[in-house]
Scaffold this motif. Structure first.
Motif, PDB file in Angstrom:
ATOM      1  N   ALA A   1       7.127  -3.061   1.047  1.00 25.33           N
ATOM      2  CA  ALA A   1       6.768  -1.647   0.922  1.00 25.33           C
ATOM      3  C   ALA A   1       6.399  -1.314  -0.515  1.00 25.33           C
ATOM      4  CB  ALA A   1       7.944  -0.774   1.363  1.00 25.33           C
ATOM      5  N   ALA A   2       5.587  -0.274  -0.689  1.00 29.08           N
ATOM      6  CA  ALA A   2       5.274   0.233  -2.024  1.00 29.08           C
ATOM      7  C   ALA A   2       6.535   0.850  -2.629  1.00 29.08           C
ATOM      8  CB  ALA A   2       4.161   1.274  -1.941  1.00 29.08           C
ATOM      9  N   THR A   3       6.671   0.716  -3.947  1.00 35.88           N
ATOM     10  CA  THR A   3       7.873   1.212  -4.635  1.00 35.88           C
ATOM     11  C   THR A   3       7.570   2.387  -5.558  1.00 35.88           C
ATOM     12  OG1 THR A   3       7.590  -0.354  -6.473  1.00 35.88           O
ATOM     13  CG2 THR A   3       8.881  -1.103  -4.588  1.00 35.88           C
ATOM     14  N   GLU A   4       6.363   2.929  -5.486  1.00 31.73           N
ATOM     15  CA  GLU A   4       5.946   4.011  -6.376  1.00 31.73           C
ATOM     16  C   GLU A   4       6.883   5.220  -6.300  1.00 31.73           C
ATOM     17  OE1 GLU A   4       2.332   1.590  -6.803  1.00 31.73           O
ATOM     18  OE2 GLU A   4       3.910   1.849  -5.328  1.00 31.73           O
ATOM     19  N   PRO A   5       7.017   5.962  -7.404  1.00 29.38           N
ATOM     20  CA  PRO A   5       7.843   7.178  -7.396  1.00 29.38           C
ATOM     21  C   PRO A   5       7.434   8.176  -6.323  1.00 29.38           C
ATOM     22  CG  PRO A   5       7.254   6.582  -9.650  1.00 29.38           C
ATOM     23  CD  PRO A   5       6.482   5.666  -8.757  1.00 29.38           C
TER      24      PRO A   5
ATOM     25  N   THR B   1      -4.050  -3.618 -14.255  1.00 30.05           N
ATOM     26  CA  THR B   1      -3.496  -2.644 -13.312  1.00 30.05           C
ATOM     27  C   THR B   1      -2.778  -3.364 -12.178  1.00 30.05           C
ATOM     28  OG1 THR B   1      -5.525  -2.531 -11.993  1.00 30.05           O
ATOM     29  CG2 THR B   1      -5.334  -1.003 -13.841  1.00 30.05           C
ATOM     30  N   LEU B   2      -1.619  -2.832 -11.822  1.00 32.65           N
ATOM     31  CA  LEU B   2      -0.783  -3.438 -10.785  1.00 32.65           C
ATOM     32  C   LEU B   2      -0.024  -2.349 -10.033  1.00 32.65           C
ATOM     33  CD1 LEU B   2       0.755  -6.369 -12.883  1.00 32.65           C
ATOM     34  CD2 LEU B   2      -0.801  -6.651 -10.938  1.00 32.65           C
ATOM     35  N   PRO B   3       0.463  -2.661  -8.827  1.00 32.96           N
ATOM     36  CA  PRO B   3       1.347  -1.704  -8.160  1.00 32.96           C
ATOM     37  C   PRO B   3       2.576  -1.428  -9.023  1.00 32.96           C
ATOM     38  CG  PRO B   3       0.615  -3.397  -6.616  1.00 32.96           C
ATOM     39  CD  PRO B   3       0.181  -3.846  -7.980  1.00 32.96           C
ATOM     40  N   TYR B   4       3.189  -0.267  -8.821  1.00 31.70           N
ATOM     41  CA  TYR B   4       4.379   0.124  -9.577  1.00 31.70           C
ATOM     42  C   TYR B   4       5.469  -0.938  -9.427  1.00 31.70           C
ATOM     43  CZ  TYR B   4       8.017   3.225 -11.360  1.00 31.70           C
ATOM     44  OH  TYR B   4       9.022   3.792 -12.104  1.00 31.70           O
TER      45      TYR B   4
ATOM     46  N   ASP C   1      11.394  -2.883  -2.230  1.00 30.42           N
ATOM     47  CA  ASP C   1      10.314  -3.386  -1.379  1.00 30.42           C
ATOM     48  C   ASP C   1      10.703  -3.479   0.096  1.00 30.42           C
ATOM     49  OD1 ASP C   1      11.999  -5.544  -1.431  1.00 30.42           O
ATOM     50  OD2 ASP C   1      10.561  -6.932  -2.337  1.00 30.42           O
ATOM     51  N   THR C   2      11.915  -3.030   0.427  1.00 28.83           N
ATOM     52  CA  THR C   2      12.331  -2.987   1.827  1.00 28.83           C
ATOM     53  C   THR C   2      12.924  -1.617   2.125  1.00 28.83           C
ATOM     54  OG1 THR C   2      12.820  -5.367   1.842  1.00 28.83           O
ATOM     55  CG2 THR C   2      13.757  -4.042   3.621  1.00 28.83           C
ATOM     56  N   ILE C   3      12.270  -0.886   3.024  1.00 30.13           N
ATOM     57  CA  ILE C   3      12.721   0.452   3.395  1.00 30.13           C
ATOM     58  C   ILE C   3      13.199   0.423   4.838  1.00 30.13           C
ATOM     59  CG2 ILE C   3      12.063   2.870   3.694  1.00 30.13           C
ATOM     60  CD1 ILE C   3       9.917   2.457   1.570  1.00 30.13           C
TER      61      ILE C   3
ATOM     62  N   SER D   1       0.830  -1.202   0.000  1.00 28.63           N
ATOM     63  CA  SER D   1       0.000   0.000   0.000  1.00 28.63           C
ATOM     64  C   SER D   1       0.869   1.258   0.000  1.00 28.63           C
ATOM     65  CB  SER D   1      -0.906   0.000   1.234  1.00 28.63           C
ATOM     66  OG  SER D   1      -1.407   1.291   1.510  1.00 28.63           O
ATOM     67  N   VAL D   2       0.597   2.138  -0.940  1.00 28.35           N
ATOM     68  CA  VAL D   2       1.340   3.393  -1.011  1.00 28.35           C
ATOM     69  C   VAL D   2       1.086   4.227   0.241  1.00 28.35           C
ATOM     70  CG1 VAL D   2       1.610   5.574  -2.255  1.00 28.35           C
ATOM     71  CG2 VAL D   2       1.357   3.441  -3.533  1.00 28.35           C
ATOM     72  N   GLY D   3      -0.189   4.415   0.583  1.00 28.44           N
ATOM     73  CA  GLY D   3      -0.537   5.242   1.728  1.00 28.44           C
ATOM     74  C   GLY D   3       0.013   4.711   3.033  1.00 28.44           C
TER      75      GLY D   3
END
Length: 415
Positions: A184-188, A294-297, A210-212, A161-163
């Motif tokens: 984790a979300a990887t979106e820009p 549609t998929l996560p980034y 995917d790991t922050i 999830s981005v949020g």
């Protein structure tokens, strides 16, 4: 109620500059309150969602000044009760949960709102912040949260999830010790938030993977920051260029951020020319069908599903669109059918059989991206189309009709 009147069939030529990303700016605004020093944000389009977030910050006691598209935020937080009506107009208001816990150790927050595109649960937000030590209680219509001290922890997200990634990251930068967000979300936009927080003195590693990993610090400082360009705005103008004749150059883009869109354009036989921070799209009357999931980034973005469907309505063949992110993101389909599109829905799958032309109709925008899709369809359709509900569109596209007019489109806003 405001509406657009659009006369279709006009070829579009010229150049349009993409604004900073709404979906990047909103978490940055939420995060701006976790320092006591001034924050300077540049190239900020005053979209409706951004205005709402600014109003919420002012409710908390922050001073926000806007000069020449630069926001100056003086985060003097004196009010942690944000159970107010405007919160339910904005999905991103949930990000104040993490920032207020980091700044004030407690918050009362109204339930977030936004477009009615499907269930968007906050369970992952609550799970992550609870792992950091917060006590969170869901009441009728609002959330109550408090924490003695945020402490770092390893957190696995069941969905990227981005949020939730953003909320946990905002809270964790001031938590004691180390926080690790897995899956984790990887979106820009997540990377952009990490860069903003780092510019304030946060220690964040691995954003974009995917790991922050976050090492908590005691205090954050003032920062001056420009958010990334809006990849969805860029993609919307790309679709417009492809179906409306002529050619459009889109500037201020990060090519890597729109790579999934470019790939689909090439599958559809649409010519694109990439520059360093520009992309030029050439229209064609021989659009080939393609399938979209549609998929996560870095997959195809859900926010581009509706605009791309407008394009596929005039492709020469059958396309399939699978929506995996939101279960109610086909609200535009019924409106496209009024224009002569041939679309069949089967749950989260849309089968799109291309037609030669769309025709004008009286339409209603029911959400942000679906509204943009209807504008695209109206611009390429025969006749004059009326679109109501354009307040949704104003939430995400700055000076939309001004840009379309500059390209040669025929669009009027009726108040």
């Amino acid at each position: 109620m405001e509406k657009f009147i659009i006369s279709g069939g006009k070829k579009l030529f010229g150049s349009v500059k993409v604004h900073s990303s709404k979906n990047a700016i909103l978490p940055i605004l939420a995060a701006s309150i976790i320092t006591e020093d001034n924050i300077y944000l540049h190239d900020i389009p005053m979209l409706e969602d951004i205005k709402i977030m600014i109003e919420i910050l002012r409710h908390c006691g922050c001073e926000v000044r806007n000069t020449d598209e630069t926001l100056v935020i003086s985060p003097n937080v004196v009010n942690n009760d944000i159970n107010i009506d405007i919160v339910n107009k904005l999905r991103a208001s949930i990000l104040l949960l993490g920032s207020m816990l980091a700044r004030c150790n407690k918050v009362i927050l109204g339930m977030p709102g936004g477009c009615n595109i499907g269930t968007r649960p906050i369970d992952l937000h609550i799970k992550g912040l609870s792992k950091l030590g917060a006590e969170i209680k869901l009441n009728q219509g609002y959330i109550e949260a408090k924490v003695k001290k945020l402490k770092g922890e390893k957190i696995y997200l069941d969905f990227p999830s981005v949020g939730a990634t953003e909320n946990i990251m905002i809270a964790a930068v001031l938590a004691e010790g180390e926080t690790i967000i897995e899956n984790a979300a990887t979106e820009p936009e997540v990377v952009c938030l990490a860069n903003f927080l780092s510019s304030m003195g946060a220690k964040i590693y691995g954003a974009g993977t995917d790991t922050i990993r976050i090492l908590g610090v005691n205090k954050l400082k003032s920062a001056s920051f420009t958010p990334i360009p809006d990849r969805i705005e860029a993609g919307t103008y790309m679709v417009m260029a492809a179906v409306c004749g002529g050619e459009i150059e889109i500037t201020n883009v990060v090519i890597e951020h729109i790579r999934p869109i470019i790939a689909k354009f090439k599958e559809c036989n649409i010519k694109v020319v990439e520059g360093e921070n520009t992309i030029k799209v050439f229209s064609t009357d021989k659009i080939k069908p393609t399938d979209i999931k549609t998929l996560p980034y870095p997959g195809f973005p859900t926010d581009m599903q509706a605009p791309m469907m407008s394009l596929l309505t005039v492709a020469k063949g059958t396309s399939m669109v699978i929506e995996t992110i939101f279960e109610n993101r086909f609200l535009h389909v019924g409106e496209l059918l009024k224009m002569g599109a041939n679309i069949k829905l089967e749950g989260r799958v849309a089968i799109v059989e291309g037609v030669k032309r769309l025709t004008s109709a009286k339409l209603e925008a029911k959400d942000l991206r679906g509204g943009a899709a209807l504008v695209i369809a109206a611009l390429m359709a025969d006749g004059t189309t009326e679109i109501e509900g354009i307040e949704h569109i104003s939430r995400g596209y700055f000076e939309f009709e001004k840009n379309i007019l500059s390209l040669g489109g025929d669009i009027k806003r009726i108040v």
